[in-house]
Write an enzyme that holds these catalytic residues in place. Structure first.
Site, PDB file in Angstrom:
ATOM      1  N   ARG A 307      -7.280  -3.138 -55.059  1.00  0.00           N
ATOM      2  CA  ARG A 307      -7.819  -3.583 -56.522  1.00  0.00           C
ATOM      3  C   ARG A 307      -8.192  -2.269 -57.582  1.00  0.00           C
ATOM      4  NH1 ARG A 307      -9.188  -8.300 -54.557  1.00  0.00           N
ATOM      5  NH2 ARG A 307      -7.890  -9.756 -54.458  1.00  0.00           N
ATOM      6  N   LYS A 329       0.086   5.245 -68.389  1.00  0.00           N
ATOM      7  CA  LYS A 329       1.605   4.101 -67.110  1.00  0.00           C
ATOM      8  C   LYS A 329       2.071   4.691 -65.893  1.00  0.00           C
ATOM      9  CE  LYS A 329       3.755   2.340 -71.006  1.00  0.00           C
ATOM     10  NZ  LYS A 329       5.688   3.011 -72.071  1.00  0.00           N
ATOM     11  N   GLU A 371      10.330  16.144 -74.030  1.00  0.00           N
ATOM     12  CA  GLU A 371       8.932  15.236 -74.846  1.00  0.00           C
ATOM     13  C   GLU A 371       8.289  15.499 -75.808  1.00  0.00           C
ATOM     14  OE1 GLU A 371       9.210  12.530 -73.109  1.00  0.00           O
ATOM     15  OE2 GLU A 371       9.474  12.132 -71.275  1.00  0.00           O
ATOM     16  N   LYS A 420      -0.044  11.876 -78.853  1.00  0.00           N
ATOM     17  CA  LYS A 420      -0.633  10.879 -77.314  1.00  0.00           C
ATOM     18  C   LYS A 420      -1.526   9.974 -77.383  1.00  0.00           C
ATOM     19  CE  LYS A 420       1.775   8.807 -73.212  1.00  0.00           C
ATOM     20  NZ  LYS A 420       2.262   9.201 -71.866  1.00  0.00           N
ATOM     21  N   GLU A 430       1.950  -1.521 -75.795  1.00  0.00           N
ATOM     22  CA  GLU A 430       2.733  -1.606 -76.210  1.00  0.00           C
ATOM     23  C   GLU A 430       3.061  -2.648 -76.776  1.00  0.00           C
ATOM     24  OE1 GLU A 430       5.636   0.971 -74.006  1.00  0.00           O
ATOM     25  OE2 GLU A 430       6.919  -0.073 -74.985  1.00  0.00           O
ATOM     26  N   ARG A 434       3.154   2.450 -79.781  1.00  0.00           N
ATOM     27  CA  ARG A 434       2.996   2.794 -78.309  1.00  0.00           C
ATOM     28  C   ARG A 434       5.091   3.227 -77.985  1.00  0.00           C
ATOM     29  NH1 ARG A 434       0.376   3.221 -72.725  1.00  0.00           N
ATOM     30  NH2 ARG A 434       0.854   5.165 -72.045  1.00  0.00           N
ATOM     31  N   ASN A 438       8.761   5.822 -76.345  1.00  0.00           N
ATOM     32  CA  ASN A 438      10.090   5.666 -75.600  1.00  0.00           C
ATOM     33  C   ASN A 438      11.651   5.905 -76.694  1.00  0.00           C
ATOM     34  OD1 ASN A 438       9.010   3.960 -73.689  1.00  0.00           O
ATOM     35  ND2 ASN A 438       8.616   2.121 -75.069  1.00  0.00           N
ATOM     36  N   HIS A 441      14.388   7.143 -75.214  1.00  0.00           N
ATOM     37  CA  HIS A 441      13.956   6.861 -73.730  1.00  0.00           C
ATOM     38  C   HIS A 441      15.363   5.176 -73.334  1.00  0.00           C
ATOM     39  CE1 HIS A 441      11.130   9.622 -73.598  1.00  0.00           C
ATOM     40  NE2 HIS A 441      10.934   9.197 -72.218  1.00  0.00           N
ATOM     41  N   HIS A 445      16.808   7.092 -69.593  1.00  0.00           N
ATOM     42  CA  HIS A 445      16.212   5.955 -68.627  1.00  0.00           C
ATOM     43  C   HIS A 445      17.955   5.963 -67.664  1.00  0.00           C
ATOM     44  CE1 HIS A 445      11.457   4.893 -69.047  1.00  0.00           C
ATOM     45  NE2 HIS A 445      12.124   6.584 -68.732  1.00  0.00           N
ATOM     46  N   HIS A 456      14.512  14.651 -65.394  1.00  0.00           N
ATOM     47  CA  HIS A 456      14.002  13.025 -66.458  1.00  0.00           C
ATOM     48  C   HIS A 456      14.173  13.466 -67.836  1.00  0.00           C
ATOM     49  CE1 HIS A 456      11.198   9.614 -68.587  1.00  0.00           C
ATOM     50  NE2 HIS A 456      10.749  10.909 -68.410  1.00  0.00           N
TER      51      HIS A 456
HETATM   52  N1  LIG Z   1       3.524   7.798 -67.245  1.00  0.00           N
HETATM   53  C1  LIG Z   1       4.442   8.396 -68.328  1.00  0.00           C
HETATM   54  O1  LIG Z   1       3.915   8.044 -68.624  1.00  0.00           O
HETATM   55  C2  LIG Z   1       5.665   9.131 -68.086  1.00  0.00           C
HETATM   56  C3  LIG Z   1       5.583   9.535 -69.291  1.00  0.00           C
HETATM   57  C4  LIG Z   1       6.734  11.044 -69.102  1.00  0.00           C
HETATM   58  C5  LIG Z   1       7.655  10.880 -67.476  1.00  0.00           C
HETATM   59  N2  LIG Z   1       7.165  10.111 -66.894  1.00  0.00           N
HETATM   60  C6  LIG Z   1       7.904  10.458 -65.379  1.00  0.00           C
HETATM   61  O2  LIG Z   1       7.576  11.656 -64.995  1.00  0.00           O
HETATM   62  C7  LIG Z   1       9.246  12.187 -63.936  1.00  0.00           C
HETATM   63  C8  LIG Z   1       9.340  13.996 -64.231  1.00  0.00           C
HETATM   64  O3  LIG Z   1       7.602  14.325 -64.328  1.00  0.00           O
HETATM   65  P1  LIG Z   1       8.549  15.866 -64.399  1.00  0.00           P
HETATM   66  O4  LIG Z   1       9.557  16.500 -64.806  1.00  0.00           O
HETATM   67  O5  LIG Z   1       6.821  16.554 -64.084  1.00  0.00           O
HETATM   68  O6  LIG Z   1       8.509  15.991 -62.052  1.00  0.00           O
HETATM   69  P2  LIG Z   1       7.733  16.594 -61.340  1.00  0.00           P
HETATM   70  O7  LIG Z   1       7.015  15.659 -60.367  1.00  0.00           O
HETATM   71  O8  LIG Z   1       9.676  16.285 -59.878  1.00  0.00           O
HETATM   72  O9  LIG Z   1       8.421  17.260 -61.376  1.00  0.00           O
HETATM   73  C9  LIG Z   1       9.183  18.999 -61.614  1.00  0.00           C
HETATM   74  C10 LIG Z   1       9.119  19.443 -60.556  1.00  0.00           C
HETATM   75  O10 LIG Z   1       8.604  20.874 -60.982  1.00  0.00           O
HETATM   76  C11 LIG Z   1       7.208  20.933 -58.888  1.00  0.00           C
HETATM   77  N3  LIG Z   1       6.584  21.591 -59.715  1.00  0.00           N
HETATM   78  C12 LIG Z   1       5.437  21.116 -61.158  1.00  0.00           C
HETATM   79  N4  LIG Z   1       4.929  22.026 -60.460  1.00  0.00           N
HETATM   80  C13 LIG Z   1       4.474  22.973 -60.420  1.00  0.00           C
HETATM   81  C14 LIG Z   1       3.897  23.762 -60.889  1.00  0.00           C
HETATM   82  N5  LIG Z   1       3.105  24.289 -61.688  1.00  0.00           N
HETATM   83  N6  LIG Z   1       4.645  25.320 -59.572  1.00  0.00           N
HETATM   84  C15 LIG Z   1       5.563  25.398 -59.146  1.00  0.00           C
HETATM   85  N7  LIG Z   1       6.472  23.928 -59.235  1.00  0.00           N
HETATM   86  C16 LIG Z   1       6.091  22.668 -60.013  1.00  0.00           C
HETATM   87  C17 LIG Z   1       8.039  20.070 -58.224  1.00  0.00           C
HETATM   88  O11 LIG Z   1       7.410  20.212 -57.402  1.00  0.00           O
HETATM   89  C18 LIG Z   1       9.688  19.327 -58.771  1.00  0.00           C
HETATM   90  O12 LIG Z   1      10.100  19.212 -57.579  1.00  0.00           O
HETATM   91  C19 LIG Z   1       9.729  11.024 -63.957  1.00  0.00           C
HETATM   92  O13 LIG Z   1       9.360  10.269 -63.148  1.00  0.00           O
HETATM   93  C20 LIG Z   1       9.192  10.471 -65.411  1.00  0.00           C
HETATM   94  O14 LIG Z   1      10.100   9.166 -64.995  1.00  0.00           O
HETATM   95  C21 LIG Z   1       5.601   9.229 -67.011  1.00  0.00           C
END
Ligand SMILES: NC(=O)c1ccc[n+]([C@@H]2O[C@H](COP(=O)([O-])OP(=O)(O)OC[C@H]3O[C@@H](n4cnc5c(N)ncnc54)[C@H](O)[C@@H]3O)[C@@H](O)[C@H]2O)c1
Length: 552
Positions: A307, A329, A371, A420, A430, A434, A438, A441, A445, A456
């Site tokens: 939990r 999130k 973003e 943010k 939200e 907040r 989006n 998005h 999405h 993304h």
């Molecule tokens: N929780 C939230 O508020 C929120 C907000 C925006 C996006 N997201 C989510 O985030 C995700 C996308 O995140 P992302 O773009 O970071 O994708 P990701 O986590 O897949 O990372 C991108 C790629 O870069 C590589 N990588 C990361 N850091 C690295 C580094 N320093 N050196 C070398 N390689 C590196 C990773 O291995 C991966 O292959 C999506 O799933 C999206 O839905 C969440």
């Protein structure tokens, strides 16, 4: 970057370099010097007279000598004259290019410069001579001279736009930048969410202090559980574990496959097995070390195992640094759509070290900018706008904004996190603003989930382009606003369209979480910046906008 030992302010007359230099020096406990004042003291006459009696070239020689003298010193903030950067040789390694020197350009619109110069002239009395203000058309003269010199100002690694900002605020920003790249960290950001606070640290080299930071915050944790992906684990996993162990923590590490598909029940199950079979306890800490995928997945597991255990986010992608690691999130995907299963859990600690961007592949750097552009678009509708316009900052620092050029990027990450954090502090769950985060998005999405071929950030960029077009069809914004946001997205190389089936994307829209009473909620752009919520967007309008960004 080396420890910063001196700051040099450059830019047109009237941008406030002298005042800001004094204030930055106060904040850092350093001294400040104004090269114009030093030259006047050496000649015993003021600058217009030096020009008249000795000529510009004598003045420029004296200016170079004054600059060289100041730059030989440490812990000093130097205000330069408006023409100090005209000669490209000034960027040599013994002058502005000297190691440990942070050069900041202060920039303002010609009209603002004229106002400031007028105010200075009035304050100094009628005897003060301001050649730029004399004669006909001073505004035109300022604009032309500034235009001529602009290329020399743009050579600095960071430009701050001062039109609407107070000297105190600009000085705070510069002092923060110095801290961020000197290993001291930018000023801490505290996200005071209703559920729990989150402390966010930004600074080059901070990841090397992760072990100490975790140990200090949770001295009695039984174990620290690090979740990363295969790529990030290979690059930083051992260093992370070594740091935890050196600080006296018992650390374990697990890797998940790279990419969006790891946001799955299968990986959640794997992580539960790892934690529960390994004896995880309530006071333990999960560290999400990686991009947004690792952050969302590990965050969801931390929110639900026993939990809820403690969560630390160490984002390594640009997108995760400016967005997903902050705000609490967490979640995974379902065949019915993205992020449909999730939980809120504020990470007690977020440690952002921009130096990780050095290894991030270019395509992912580009995706991260989406973003940031989103934040620039919604900024006018969020709290804390006194920091200045993000879109203007992006436009003015286009050349410098590469992860290799540290001052601008650390500052920008910090500004985005601050935006943010303010939004989430005001509305964690939200219920109101907040939702503005989006922007782009809703369609983004659906575009991303239509095959998961786009990253993304790439899908969100297309979603924003489409949202701008819907906004203009609704009469909420103008064609010029659509063009402005398109230009920002183009500036960072984000896609203009993708080869996708629009019908598939439209079908994906029905599973979006942001629906209320069966109606889709859209974050729509407003003319000149800012956004508002609308739930009356006709599907035909959406389809028309979608056709502008996806073609089979
Ligand atoms: N929780 C939230 O508020 C929120 C907000 C925006 C996006 N997201 C989510 O985030 C995700 C996308 O995140 P992302 O773009 O970071 O994708 P990701 O986590 O897949 O990372 C991108 C790629 O870069 C590589 N990588 C990361 N850091 C690295 C580094 N320093 N050196 C070398 N390689 C590196 C990773 O291995 C991966 O292959 C999506 O799933 C999206 O839905 C969440």
């Amino acid at each position: 970057m080396h420890r910063i030992e001196r700051v040099v302010l450059v830019g047109f007359s009237g941008t406030g370099k002298t005042t800001v230099a004094r204030l930055v020096a106060q904040r850092l406990g350093w001294t400040s010097v104004d090269t114009d004042v030093a030259i006047e003291a050496a000649y015993g006459i003021d600058i217009p007279q030096i020009f008249r009696l000795h000529g510009e070239s004598a003045f420029r020689t004296a200016e170079r000598a004054a600059l060289a003298h100041a730059i030989a010193l440490c812990d000093i903030v130097v205000a330069t004259g408006g023409g100090a950067t005209i000669d490209p040789a000034v960027w040599s390694e013994d002058l502005l290019g000297r190691a440990g020197t942070l050069v900041v350009t202060l920039d303002a619109q010609p009209a603002a410069i004229r106002c400031r110069l007028r105010a200075q002239q009035e304050a100094e009395g009628s005897s003060a001579e301001r050649p730029l203000l004399s004669g006909d058309d001073p505004l035109g003269r300022i604009a032309r001279l500034k235009e001529e010199r602009q290329v020399s100002y743009d050579a600095s690694p960071i430009t701050l736009v001062v039109d609407h900002a107070t000297p105190e605020l600009i000085a705070d920003e510069i002092a923060a930048i110095v801290g961020g790249i000197s290993g001291l960290g930018m000023p801490q950001i505290r996200l005071n969410a209703a559920s729990a606070p989150s402390q966010i640290l930004v600074g080059t080299g901070l990841s090397r202090r992760l072990g100490d930071l975790v140990r200090t915050q949770w001295p009695r944790a039984n174990r620290v559980w690090v979740v990363t992906d295969e790529t990030v684990g290979e690059l930083y996993g051992q260093e992370c574990l070594d740091g935890l162990i050196a600080a006296g923590s018992d650390g374990s590490l697990i890797t998940v496959p790279i990419g969006e598909r790891s946001k799955s029940l299968e990986q959640v199950r794997r992580l539960y097995d790892w934690l529960l079979n390994g004896g995880v306890e309530r006071g333990d800490v999960v560290v999400a070390y990686g991009g947004g995928v690792v952050g969302d997945l590990a965050g969801f597991v931390a929110a639900t195992v026993l939990r809820g255990v403690e969560l630390v986010q160490v984002p390594t992608s640009l997108l995760a640094m400016v967005d997903s690691s902050v705000g609490g999130k967490t979640g995974i995907n379902h065949p019915a759509g993205k992020n449909l299963i999730g939980a809120f859990l504020q990470p007690s600690l977020v440690v952002i070290d921009p130096s990780a961007l050095e290894t991030l592949p270019h395509r992912h750097v580009v995706a991260g900018w989406a973003e940031i552009v989103k934040h620039a678009v919604i900024q006018a509708s969020t709290p804390g706008g006194e920091r200045g316009d993000l879109a203007t900052f992006l436009a003015r620092n286009a050349r410098a904004l590469s992860p290799a050029v540290d001052p601008a990027i650390s500052y920008l990450i910090w500004r985005n996190v601050d935006l943010k954090a303010r939004v989430v502090t005001a509305d964690e769950r939200e219920a109101g603003i907040r939702a503005f985060l989006n922007f782009g998005h809703t369609l983004g999405h659906a575009i991303e989930a239509a095959g998961y071929t786009l990253l993304h950030g790439e899908a969100v960029a297309l979603g924003m382009r489409a949202a701008m077009r819907i906004g203009s069809q609704l009469g909420l914004c103008e064609d010029a606003d659509v063009a402005r946001v398109d230009a920002l997205l183009d500036q960072f190389g984000l896609p203009r369209h993708a080869p996708l089936d629009a019908k598939l994307v439209m079908a994906g829209l029905t599973s979006d979480k942001k629906r209320a009473a069966g109606r889709q909620r859209w974050v729509m752009p407003l003319a000149g910046g800012g956004v508002k919520l609308r739930d009356d967007v006709a599907p035909e309008m959406v389809e028309a906008a979608l056709h502008a960004v996806v073609q089979p």
